[in-house]
Design an enzyme around this catalytic site. Structure first.
Site, PDB file in Angstrom:
ATOM      1  N   HIS A 195      42.952  61.753  51.449  1.00 42.83           N
ATOM      2  CA  HIS A 195      43.655  61.371  52.673  1.00 42.83           C
ATOM      3  C   HIS A 195      44.423  60.064  52.471  1.00 42.83           C
ATOM      4  CE1 HIS A 195      39.831  59.174  53.081  1.00 42.83           C
ATOM      5  NE2 HIS A 195      40.459  58.344  53.891  1.00 42.83           N
TER       6      HIS A 195
ATOM      7  N   TYR B 179      39.878  47.495  57.672  1.00 46.38           N
ATOM      8  CA  TYR B 179      39.310  48.834  57.487  1.00 46.38           C
ATOM      9  C   TYR B 179      40.134  49.632  56.480  1.00 46.38           C
ATOM     10  CZ  TYR B 179      38.240  53.709  58.503  1.00 46.38           C
ATOM     11  OH  TYR B 179      37.928  55.036  58.391  1.00 46.38           O
TER      12      TYR B 179
END
Length: 144
Positions: A61, A126
């Site tokens: 991803h 993140y």
């Protein structure tokens, strides 16, 4: 330096966190192919007038934090990125087209998008450390 971008009649700060995956979430975005995806995202985003803030290409991803001018919709950005990158990869790596499962589509149909506001630094951190966290989780699973 201002947090806002400026155009002729507008001050703006439209920043988004976008995640998308290859078809069937194949674990294919590694090595040279992953590097090409990374480079293409930077090049095509700049062509569209967007600024990549954070980018992390995982093997299955892609995480992207990007500033998008108000004249460009997210769906237009994603259509252009996914379409141009798929064409580039299929022409550079012809063996990908030979796999009938692709059906001439490199990317999954949808994507995740969230606007980045007050929690900008948390989201950027993140995205930056996603790969490290994922490796730690896989190591834990291997030990069990």
């Amino acid at each position: 330096m201002s947090r806002y971008e400026q155009a002729s009649h507008v001050f703006w700060r439209c920043q988004y966190h976008i995640v998308w995956t290859p078809k069937y979430r194949f674990r294919i975005l590694k090595g040279k192919l992953g590097s090409d995806v990374y480079r293409c995202i930077h090049v095509y985003s700049e062509q569209l007038g967007c600024k990549v803030v954070e980018l992390n290409v995982q093997i299955d991803h892609v995480h992207l934090v990007v500033k998008v001018p108000p004249k460009l919709s997210i769906s237009s950005l994603m259509g252009a990125l996914k379409g141009k990158i798929a064409l580039k990869l299929f022409s550079k790596y012809p063996h990908l087209r030979k796999n009938k499962m692709w059906g001439n589509h490199f990317w999954q149909r949808g994507y995740f998008v969230d606007s980045v506001g007050v929690n900008e630094e948390i989201i950027r951190r993140y995205v930056r450390h996603q790969q490290k966290v994922e490796k730690q989780e896989q190591a834990k699973l291997a030990l069990e």
